[in-house]
Design an enzyme around this catalytic site. Structure first.
Site, PDB file in Angstrom:
ATOM      1  CE1 TYR A   1      42.545  13.738  -0.127  1.00  0.00           C
ATOM      2  CE2 TYR A   1      41.968  15.112   1.757  1.00  0.00           C
ATOM      3  CZ  TYR A   1      42.910  14.407   1.033  1.00  0.00           C
ATOM      4  OH  TYR A   1      44.216  14.360   1.466  1.00  0.00           O
TER       5      TYR A   1
ATOM      6  CG  ASN B   1      51.881   8.719   0.661  1.00  0.00           C
ATOM      7  OD1 ASN B   1      51.583   9.582   1.480  1.00  0.00           O
ATOM      8  ND2 ASN B   1      52.306   9.011  -0.559  1.00  0.00           N
TER       9      ASN B   1
ATOM     10  CG  ASP C   1      44.998   1.765 -10.079  1.00  0.00           C
ATOM     11  OD1 ASP C   1      44.712   2.210  -8.941  1.00  0.00           O
ATOM     12  OD2 ASP C   1      44.243   1.904 -11.056  1.00  0.00           O
ATOM     13  CB  VAL C   2      46.687   1.528  -4.233  1.00  0.00           C
ATOM     14  CG1 VAL C   2      48.204   1.635  -4.141  1.00  0.00           C
ATOM     15  CG2 VAL C   2      46.039   2.905  -4.298  1.00  0.00           C
TER      16      VAL C   2
ATOM     17  CE  LYS D   1      43.823  11.042   2.288  1.00  0.00           C
ATOM     18  NZ  LYS D   1      44.974  10.126   2.203  1.00  0.00           N
TER      19      LYS D   1
END
Length: 286
Positions: free
Chosen positions: A160, A95, A68-69, A164
Site C-alpha cells: 500500500y 480515487n 475495474d481501474v 501511494k
C-alpha cells in the site's frame, strides 16, 4: 472563488465512487450542479451510490459505469462513454483503491492487486482522460487520491505504501506537465487524507473511532483546498493536526539528509530525538 472546472453543468467522473471518500466527492460535485458519473465495481453498489447522490442532490444527473481501474480497457471504455454522451470530461477524480494488507515477503498476488488498482488505476485514468481534457481547451481538474502512508511510509503494509508513494510522484509529474503546456487550463492535485472512517479502513468496526474524520469532512477540506488552488491537499483528522503532519513529513525527509536509519521515526534509538523534534515545532499554545 471556486475552481473554474467546478461549475454547474460540468462533467465529473469519480472512480471508486460507490463508497467512502469517492461517494462523498460525487455528492459534493452534485451539490455544485455538476453531472456525476460514479465508476466502481459491482452493479448493486453502484445503484445504491447513485440513489444516495440523487437523494442528496435531486436535480443532478447521475450516471454509473462498472469499471475495474486495473484494466486499461475498462478505463478507456469509461472515457469513451463520457465523450459520446457529453463531449468529454471536465473533472476526474482517480480515487479507487484497495488495502487488503500486505507483508514484505507476502504473496505476490496481493502486491500485484494493490499496485494494479492503486497505482496503475491512477495511471490508466490519467492516460485515458487527460489528453482529451487538455484538447478541449476549457478548465479541467484532476484529483488523485494519495495517502500520508505514501509520504512517511510507516512500517507495515509495504504494498500500500509503495502504491501511494507512486501516486504522489505520478501526480507531481502530471501537475508539472500540465503547467508546461501553453494555454492548458487543466490542473492536477494530490489528495492526502488523514484517518478517515470508510469501508476501506473500518476493518470490522461498526462505530467510527473518535480520532477519525468522516468522508464528508475530508471532501469538504478537499473542496476548500481546490478552491484555494492548492496542489498538496493535506487533510488533518481528530487525532493529528496539520502541524504534527508537517513535523512527521519533515522528519521523514530528514532521514536522508541526516543519514539516519531508514524509517528512524520508529527506531528506538531515535525516539527521544523525534519527540523533541515534534515538540519544537508545536505552537506555544499547544
Amino acid at each position: 472563488m471556486s475552481h473554474p472546472a467546478l461549475v454547474p453543468g460540468a462533467v465529473a467522473v469519480v472512480t471508486g465512487g460507490a463508497s467512502g471518500i469517492g461517494l462523498a466527492a460525487a455528492t459534493a460535485f452534485a451539490h455544485r450542479g455538476l453531472v456525476v458519473c460514479i465508476a466502481d465495481v459491482g452493479d448493486d453498489r453502484l445503484a445504491e451510490a447513485a440513489a444516495a447522490v440523487r437523494a442528496a442532490a435531486p436535480d443532478t444527473t447521475v450516471l454509473t459505469q462498472v469499471t475495474d481501474v486495473s484494466r486499461r480497457e475498462d478505463v478507456d471504455a469509461l472515457a469513451a462513454a463520457m465523450h459520446a454522451r457529453f463531449g468529454g470530461t471536465d473533472v476526474l477524480m482517480n480515487n479507487a483503491g484497495v488495502q487488503p494488507g500486505s507483508r514484505m515477503f507476502g504473496a505476490e498476488a496481493v502486491w500485484q492487486r494493490v499496485l494494479d488498482v492503486n497505482l496503475w488505476g491512477v495511471i490508466h485514468g490519467c492516460q485515458a482522460f487527460v489528453p482529451a481534457m487538455i484538447a478541449r481547451g476549457r478548465p479541467g481538474l484532476v484529483v488523485n487520491t494519495g495517502s500520508k502512508q505514501g509520504i512517511t511510509t510507516p512500517p507495515g503494509d509495504p504494498a500500500y505504501n509503495v502504491s501511494k508513494a507512486g501516486v504522489k510522484v505520478v501526480t507531481e509529474m502530471l501537475a508539472h506537465e500540465l503547467r508546461s503546456i501553453e494555454g492548458c487550463a487543466v490542473t492536477a492535485h494530490l489528495l492526502i487524507p488523514g484517518f478517515v472512517f470508510t469501508p476501506l479502513t473500518a476493518r470490522g468496526r461498526t462505530e467510527m473511532p473518535p480520532g477519525a474524520w468522516t468522508p464528508e469532512q475530508t471532501v469538504a477540506s478537499m473542496m476548500h483546498h481546490l478552491d484555494a488552488g492548492d496542489f498538496y491537499i493535506l487533510c488533518p483528522d481528530n487525532e493529528v493536526p496539520r502541524a504534527l503532519d508537517e513535523r512527521r513529513i519533515l522528519w521523514a525527509a530528514g532521514d536522508i539528509v541526516e543519514n539516519r536509519p531508514a524509517l528512524s521515526r520508529w527506531h528506538p534509538d531515535h525516539a527521544e530525538a523525534f519527540a523533541a523534534f515534534v515538540k519544537a515545532g508545536r505552537p506555544p499554545s499547544s
